[in-house]
Each structure stands twice: as C-alpha cells, then as structure tokens.
Scaffold this motif. Structure first.
Motif, PDB file in Angstrom:
ATOM      1  N   SER A  56       0.842  -1.185   0.000  1.00  0.00           N
ATOM      2  CA  SER A  56       0.000   0.000   0.000  1.00  0.00           C
ATOM      3  C   SER A  56       0.883   1.242   0.000  1.00  0.00           C
ATOM      4  CB  SER A  56      -0.887   0.008   1.246  1.00  0.00           C
ATOM      5  OG  SER A  56      -0.082   0.147   2.415  1.00  0.00           O
ATOM      6  N   ALA A  57       0.257   2.377  -0.218  1.00  0.00           N
ATOM      7  CA  ALA A  57       1.015   3.640  -0.183  1.00  0.00           C
ATOM      8  C   ALA A  57       1.661   3.835   1.177  1.00  0.00           C
ATOM      9  CB  ALA A  57       0.089   4.806  -0.519  1.00  0.00           C
ATOM     10  N   ASP A  58       0.935   3.461   2.244  1.00  0.00           N
ATOM     11  CA  ASP A  58       1.508   3.590   3.583  1.00  0.00           C
ATOM     12  C   ASP A  58       2.715   2.684   3.757  1.00  0.00           C
ATOM     13  OD1 ASP A  58      -0.303   5.498   4.349  1.00  0.00           O
ATOM     14  OD2 ASP A  58      -1.652   4.100   5.377  1.00  0.00           O
ATOM     15  N   GLU A  59       2.629   1.452   3.222  1.00  0.00           N
ATOM     16  CA  GLU A  59       3.758   0.528   3.344  1.00  0.00           C
ATOM     17  C   GLU A  59       4.960   1.042   2.561  1.00  0.00           C
ATOM     18  OE1 GLU A  59       1.162  -3.566   3.933  1.00  0.00           O
ATOM     19  OE2 GLU A  59       2.399  -3.318   2.157  1.00  0.00           O
ATOM     20  N   LEU A  60       4.724   1.588   1.386  1.00  0.00           N
ATOM     21  CA  LEU A  60       5.826   2.150   0.613  1.00  0.00           C
ATOM     22  C   LEU A  60       6.492   3.292   1.376  1.00  0.00           C
ATOM     23  CD1 LEU A  60       4.439   2.142  -3.031  1.00  0.00           C
ATOM     24  CD2 LEU A  60       6.403   0.858  -2.175  1.00  0.00           C
ATOM     25  N   ASP A  61       5.696   4.013   2.143  1.00  0.00           N
ATOM     26  CA  ASP A  61       6.238   5.124   2.917  1.00  0.00           C
ATOM     27  C   ASP A  61       7.056   4.663   4.114  1.00  0.00           C
ATOM     28  OD1 ASP A  61       5.171   7.005   1.244  1.00  0.00           O
ATOM     29  OD2 ASP A  61       3.381   7.373   2.455  1.00  0.00           O
ATOM     30  N   THR A  62       7.080   3.355   4.389  1.00  0.00           N
ATOM     31  CA  THR A  62       7.814   2.857   5.546  1.00  0.00           C
ATOM     32  C   THR A  62       9.241   2.455   5.223  1.00  0.00           C
ATOM     33  OG1 THR A  62       7.015   0.606   5.184  1.00  0.00           O
ATOM     34  CG2 THR A  62       5.704   2.022   6.645  1.00  0.00           C
ATOM     35  N   MET A  63       9.649   2.530   3.972  1.00  0.00           N
ATOM     36  CA  MET A  63      10.997   2.087   3.599  1.00  0.00           C
ATOM     37  C   MET A  63      11.524   2.970   2.457  1.00  0.00           C
ATOM     38  SD  MET A  63       9.711  -1.489   1.888  1.00  0.00           S
ATOM     39  CE  MET A  63       8.489  -1.680   3.225  1.00  0.00           C
ATOM     40  N   PRO A  64      12.844   3.164   2.399  1.00  0.00           N
ATOM     41  CA  PRO A  64      13.395   4.071   1.392  1.00  0.00           C
ATOM     42  C   PRO A  64      13.649   3.435   0.033  1.00  0.00           C
ATOM     43  CG  PRO A  64      15.126   3.360   2.875  1.00  0.00           C
ATOM     44  CD  PRO A  64      13.845   2.771   3.404  1.00  0.00           C
ATOM     45  N   PHE A  65      13.643   2.082  -0.031  1.00  0.00           N
ATOM     46  CA  PHE A  65      14.067   1.438  -1.273  1.00  0.00           C
ATOM     47  C   PHE A  65      13.489   0.034  -1.318  1.00  0.00           C
ATOM     48  CE2 PHE A  65      17.124  -1.177  -3.703  1.00  0.00           C
ATOM     49  CZ  PHE A  65      17.171  -0.461  -4.885  1.00  0.00           C
ATOM     50  N   ARG A  66      13.086  -0.405  -2.503  1.00  0.00           N
ATOM     51  CA  ARG A  66      12.616  -1.778  -2.708  1.00  0.00           C
ATOM     52  C   ARG A  66      13.291  -2.358  -3.937  1.00  0.00           C
ATOM     53  NH1 ARG A  66       7.801  -3.238  -0.109  1.00  0.00           N
ATOM     54  NH2 ARG A  66       7.400  -4.802  -1.709  1.00  0.00           N
ATOM     55  N   LEU A  67      13.602  -3.649  -3.901  1.00  0.00           N
ATOM     56  CA  LEU A  67      14.115  -4.309  -5.093  1.00  0.00           C
ATOM     57  C   LEU A  67      13.035  -4.364  -6.160  1.00  0.00           C
ATOM     58  CD1 LEU A  67      16.123  -7.377  -3.718  1.00  0.00           C
ATOM     59  CD2 LEU A  67      16.984  -5.114  -4.349  1.00  0.00           C
ATOM     60  N   ARG A  68      13.443  -4.378  -7.411  1.00  0.00           N
ATOM     61  CA  ARG A  68      12.478  -4.382  -8.514  1.00  0.00           C
ATOM     62  C   ARG A  68      11.845  -5.746  -8.729  1.00  0.00           C
ATOM     63  NH1 ARG A  68      16.392  -4.323 -13.876  1.00  0.00           N
ATOM     64  NH2 ARG A  68      17.922  -5.843 -13.126  1.00  0.00           N
ATOM     65  N   GLY A  69      12.364  -6.763  -8.050  1.00  0.00           N
ATOM     66  CA  GLY A  69      11.830  -8.114  -8.203  1.00  0.00           C
ATOM     67  C   GLY A  69      12.583  -9.070  -7.307  1.00  0.00           C
ATOM     68  N   VAL A  70      12.659 -10.332  -7.715  1.00  0.00           N
ATOM     69  CA  VAL A  70      13.317 -11.345  -6.885  1.00  0.00           C
ATOM     70  C   VAL A  70      14.799 -11.432  -7.247  1.00  0.00           C
ATOM     71  CG1 VAL A  70      11.229 -12.700  -6.537  1.00  0.00           C
ATOM     72  CG2 VAL A  70      12.702 -13.210  -8.486  1.00  0.00           C
ATOM     73  N   CYS A  71      15.604 -11.603  -6.219  1.00  0.00           N
ATOM     74  CA  CYS A  71      17.042 -11.811  -6.399  1.00  0.00           C
ATOM     75  C   CYS A  71      17.373 -13.154  -5.771  1.00  0.00           C
ATOM     76  CB  CYS A  71      17.838 -10.685  -5.720  1.00  0.00           C
ATOM     77  SG  CYS A  71      19.642 -10.878  -5.845  1.00  0.00           S
ATOM     78  N   SER A  72      17.764 -14.106  -6.581  1.00  0.00           N
ATOM     79  CA  SER A  72      18.014 -15.447  -6.066  1.00  0.00           C
ATOM     80  C   SER A  72      19.216 -15.443  -5.123  1.00  0.00           C
ATOM     81  CB  SER A  72      18.247 -16.426  -7.225  1.00  0.00           C
ATOM     82  OG  SER A  72      19.371 -16.047  -7.984  1.00  0.00           O
ATOM     83  N   GLN A  73      19.238 -16.420  -4.235  1.00  0.00           N
ATOM     84  CA  GLN A  73      20.232 -16.444  -3.171  1.00  0.00           C
ATOM     85  C   GLN A  73      21.659 -16.569  -3.718  1.00  0.00           C
ATOM     86  OE1 GLN A  73      18.969 -19.002  -0.051  1.00  0.00           O
ATOM     87  NE2 GLN A  73      20.815 -18.747   1.173  1.00  0.00           N
ATOM     88  N   ASP A  74      21.838 -17.309  -4.803  1.00  0.00           N
ATOM     89  CA  ASP A  74      23.181 -17.439  -5.355  1.00  0.00           C
ATOM     90  C   ASP A  74      23.690 -16.099  -5.886  1.00  0.00           C
ATOM     91  OD1 ASP A  74      21.155 -17.732  -7.360  1.00  0.00           O
ATOM     92  OD2 ASP A  74      22.689 -18.377  -8.778  1.00  0.00           O
ATOM     93  N   ARG A  75      22.789 -15.302  -6.460  1.00  0.00           N
ATOM     94  CA  ARG A  75      23.188 -13.983  -6.957  1.00  0.00           C
ATOM     95  C   ARG A  75      23.494 -13.041  -5.799  1.00  0.00           C
ATOM     96  NH1 ARG A  75      20.046 -12.202 -12.365  1.00  0.00           N
ATOM     97  NH2 ARG A  75      20.708 -13.945 -13.649  1.00  0.00           N
ATOM     98  N   LEU A  76      22.692 -13.118  -4.745  1.00  0.00           N
ATOM     99  CA  LEU A  76      22.982 -12.318  -3.558  1.00  0.00           C
ATOM    100  C   LEU A  76      24.336 -12.705  -2.973  1.00  0.00           C
ATOM    101  CD1 LEU A  76      22.179 -10.391  -1.249  1.00  0.00           C
ATOM    102  CD2 LEU A  76      21.044 -12.340  -0.161  1.00  0.00           C
ATOM    103  N   ASP A  77      24.603 -14.004  -2.895  1.00  0.00           N
ATOM    104  CA  ASP A  77      25.887 -14.458  -2.347  1.00  0.00           C
ATOM    105  C   ASP A  77      27.060 -13.920  -3.156  1.00  0.00           C
ATOM    106  OD1 ASP A  77      24.353 -15.826  -0.546  1.00  0.00           O
ATOM    107  OD2 ASP A  77      24.893 -17.835  -1.250  1.00  0.00           O
ATOM    108  N   ALA A  78      26.909 -13.899  -4.471  1.00  0.00           N
ATOM    109  CA  ALA A  78      27.989 -13.384  -5.319  1.00  0.00           C
ATOM    110  C   ALA A  78      28.250 -11.911  -5.043  1.00  0.00           C
ATOM    111  CB  ALA A  78      27.645 -13.606  -6.790  1.00  0.00           C
TER     112      ALA A  78
END
Length: 522
Positions: A95-117
């Motif tokens: 929701s708009a309120d939830e978006l207002d609770t954080m400064p940044f969101r990922l555009r989608g999913v980032c798999s764990q192997d990519r995060l580890d790299a």
C-alpha cells in the motif's frame, strides 16, 4: 572473529562484522559460494541491511524485474500458461503507507546465489579472509578465547579467536559440538528436491513472466521459480512424484524428464546443473549463545518456507549481533551488551516460526488480498507479512523503556511508530532517509525545537539531525542504535540532556558502571 558457514547468512555476517571494523575469518566446507539458489525472497529488512552496506544497487541489478509481472501463477504446464486453466495471482502490492515505511525496494526477486555473489565480491574488496573447502572438526572455549580445529585443503590446523559466529545451517556442527538441542515440530511434509536447471523457456512464455508458477500436471506437480526469468530456473518437486520414488532415483536423466513434463515440452533442451534434496522444517535452538559462541540463521532456527521468513530472519540475526561485537571489539561497550543478542533475537525467532506455521495449512493466509483474506488472517492469528519482516520489537537491556507490544499486526505504518525497541521509522530529511542518516552509528534525532539536544549531542560526540515527524515531539529526541533500532525516546527537554545521553549510553552499552536512567517515553 571466526564465522563458520559461507551461505548467505554467514557471508552477510562476515560483511557486517567487517563493516563494523572487526577482522574476520570465514570458513566454509564448500569450495565457494553456492551456485544453487536456495531462496529468492529477499525481504525488506534484508534490503535495508544491504543498503547499509552500500549493496542495495548491486542486489537490485541482479534481481529479475517483476514490476509488471503476474507474480504468482498456477498452470498445468508452462506451455499451457495463458489457457483457460491458468490462474495468475499478483505479487503482494504494498500500500502507499507501506511504501512510505521504507526508502528502497528491489524491482523483483534476487536469487540467493546472486545475492551471495554480490556479498562475496564485497568481502573480497575489503580483504576478508575467506577459507573455502574448510570445515570445523572441533571447538572448545574458556573465559578468554575460543579454540577451533579446522580441516582444510592442506590438512588440519588450530585457530584461536575471540568469538565465533555459527552460521552453518540446520544441521549445525557448531551447535552439535556445543551440546545445544533443538525444539519444535521438526520435519514437515514430504521430502523435496530442488532442481536447478538451464533451459530457454522464452518461446513458451510468450512474453509472460512470473516469480513462481505452481505446476499441476500429474506427471510432475511442483513449483517452478525463476532465477533470471529467461534461461535459469529451479523446480521444486516431491521425491515421490510417481508415488514410490526415492531421492536416489532422481538421476540427472530423471530430473530432465521431470522438468520436460512440467514445462510441457518433451523435446526441451535441458541442462540440469544441480539437484538439492531438502525437507521443510520448523525448529529452534534451545540457546542462541553459549559463552563466546553465537548461533545465527538456520543454526539458531529453521523456518518453514511459506512467507520467505527464513533467510531474512537469519540476516536480521547477523545484523543485530555484528554491531554489538564491533562495539565490544573496539572497547566501546562491555561484554554484557552481547547478552542482549539472545534476549532480542530469541523472541523474534519464536514469533516468526509461529507465523510461518500458521500460514502452512492455507497459503491464502499469506497471499490473499482483500477484506475476506484480512478476516481469515485475523481469525487465524496471522500477521501481515510486512509486520513480520519489519515490525517486530526488542525488549532487552539495550533498550530504555521498551514497548514490546505491537499496536497493530496488520498495518506496518501504525506499528513503526518510533517506540523504543522498534525499527526507526523511515522519513525523508532533505532527500535523505532517516535510516541512511543513522549510517551504522549511534545517532540522535531531535524535533523542531531541539537546539539544546543538538548542543548536547555535540558535547557527547553523537551525530544529530533535526527531523519533523509525527513520531517525534517538537522538543523531544530519539536515540537510535547502529542497527536503526530506537534505543530511547524522550518527549520533552530534560534539565541536563548531555548527562542523560551519557548515562543512557553507559547503561545500554553495559559499560563498567551503568547508571539507572529514569526516562519518560511513549
């Protein structure tokens, strides 16, 4: 400092310790970061932690863009997606309120192997000591140090270190060696296989995209999840897909046949890269800390997968612990501060495991949207997912006048109200998030009429910023920990603000002669 375990939680524990100025040795029995994406659900708190390390942009670049995606799909096969039997479920839209609770969101999913790299590259840039193909074979500790015996490529050797962070998974060798038991339901449901494969599904997707697709064909029912949205995928399938199969029956040839059946293309070119057996579990270690050894991630708690709380809870463990170890290492805090790790994280783990288990009988309790879904969640005692990720609170000696009760388990914006023990509310201050202002340091935020607080902060050596927000009174102040948790909130000016700040820091940091601090907070 020794970190045992080179999965996502172990790598991020090492990165956070390095970030806080603690020399780290990381040991991992595998030969390098896993190529197998065990999870893809990077939650908002983990994103904030990556942002603190300056890795949010790199993680976003590795994420699959799902901003215009169907999100969650159900189909007989991939080939049949778009036919009448396909159901698409949009990804939960904040929701708009939830978006207002954080400064940044990922555009989608980032798999764990990519995060580890991404994290491994950060550690390499910082010169961290990463020892792959190395396993722990013994551990003992005394009042001053921890002695570990390691087996690496060149044989066995001993290492003496100040403290150990165990991030070595569900079957933790460190936890076992320390004699720490576990409790909880244990194994849940059927044994599963996670098949990592490469195949070009773009011709069959015909421009469609999704984070996950539940495949319903009787030949290969399971869950297909994207790694890159094009040619790299994972397929979760029960070991007994034909009713009598065992894990060892799933050769690469058999896995290829299963993937082809799930896609609906018997001639699909498939490269099976890795097959990982697993089984849903829910359990918690009886203790999160034993002397100089601390359990984090799956070594401390294993969370059933629905909700994607497991990895993110483990990362939050590491985040909570790292700044405290850093403060003790640099002589800024007494060792008693480390006792607050278990005080704070054990209740959060209990609540998170409970929330994951409550979702297990009915996935719609997690994914459902609308008044009916809200009513069903309320009846089942299920919190909104953002509250599980971001809304939980700490009650420990490292918080003054903690307020552990959640004002809402539904509305994150209501829950993040600036109460001591909660995550600092996000607000923009001259284009900079309040979370970014903290920058891994003790920080004072003051209201519009907070000139005397600003002077006191300068006297004590604290960075301070003026903030206009409903959760901070005009002449009040808020002391924020390096992990962006509110340590104290004062609603009015006190006679000697510099003395108050000094006394609070002495108390919270467990310095040799802490002074009880009477503080009125809301």
């Amino acid at each position: 400092m020794l970190v045992v375990g080179g999965g996502s939680v172990g790598l991020l524990a090492a990165a956070l310790l390095t970030h806080h100025g603690v020399p780290v040795v990381l040991v991992e029995r595998r030969s390098g970061p896993s190529v197998h994406p065990r999870a893809t659900g990077i939650g908002p708190r983990t994103v904030e932690i990556l942002r603190e390390l300056g890795l949010d942009t790199a993680a976003d670049a590795e994420a699959v863009d799902l901003r215009s995606s169907a999100g969650k799909a159900v189909a007989r096969t991939v080939v049949e997606m778009g036919a009448g039997d396909v159901v698409t479920v949009p990804m939960p839209t904040p929701s708009a309120d939830e978006l207002d609770t954080m400064p940044f969101r990922l555009r989608g999913v980032c798999s764990q192997d990519r995060l580890d790299a991404v994290v491994a590259a950060y550690l390499a840039r910082r010169g961290a000591d990463l020892r792959w193909s190395t396993r722990l074979v013994g551990i003992a500790q005394d009042a001053d140090r921890v002695d570990v015996e390691l087996a690496g490529p060149d044989g066995r050797y001993s290492l003496r270190c100040a403290r150990v962070v165990a991030a070595d998974g569900t079957h933790s060798a460190v936890r076992t060696a320390l004699g720490v038991g576990t409790s909880g339901p244990g194994e849940l449901g059927k044994s599963m296989l996670n098949i990592l494969f490469r195949a070009d599904l773009r011709p069959h997707l015909r421009g469609m995209s999704f984070a996950t697709c539940t495949i319903t064909t009787p030949e290969a029912p399971g869950l297909l999840a994207t790694v890159d949205g094009e040619t790299n995928w994972v397929f979760h399938v029960a070991c007994d897909v034909e009713g009598n199969e065992r894990q060892e029956d799933f050769t690469h040839e058999r896995c290829t046949a299963v993937v082809r059946a799930a896609v609906g293309d018997p001639n699909l070119a498939v490269e099976v890269r890795s097959v990982l057996p697993w089984r849903p579990r829910s359990c918690m270690a009886d203790r999160f800390a034993v002397g100089r050894v601390f359990l984090v991630g799956d070594a401390a708690h294993t969370v059933s997968p629905l909700g994607a709380f497991g990895l993110n809870t483990g990362v939050a463990d590491a985040h909570n612990l790292a700044w405290k170890l850093g403060a003790v290492h640099k002589g800024e805090a007494g060792a008693g501060l480390l006792d607050t790790y278990a005080q704070e994280r054990e209740p959060v783990a209990v609540a998170t495991l409970d929330q994951a288990m409550r979702r297990l009988p009915d996935p719609d309790l997690h994914w459902g949207r609308g008044p009916e879904a809200d009513a069903a969640r309320t009846a089942a005692g299920v919190w909104a997912a953002p509250v599980v990720h971001l809304g939980q609170r700490y009650d420990s000696a490292a918080v003054v006048d903690p307020q552990p009760e959640l004002p809402s388990t539904v509305d994150l914006a209501v829950t993040l109200d600036g109460s001591p023990g909660s995550r600092l509310p996000h607000a923009w201050v001259d284009g900079v998030s309040t979370l970014d202002l903290v920058a891994s340091r003790w920080t004072l935020l003051v209201g519009g009429a907070g000139d005397r607080w600003l002077t006191a902060a300068a006297d004590v050596g604290l960075p301070a910023h003026r903030v206009h927000a409903p959760w901070l009174s005009d002449d009040g102040s808020m002391l924020v920990r390096p992990d962006a948790i509110v340590a104290m909130r004062v609603t009015a000016l006190v006679p000697d603000p510099a003395r108050l700040l000094t006394d609070v820091l002495d108390q919270v940091l467990a310095r040799p002669t802490p002074v009880p601090v009477p503080v009125s907070s809301t």
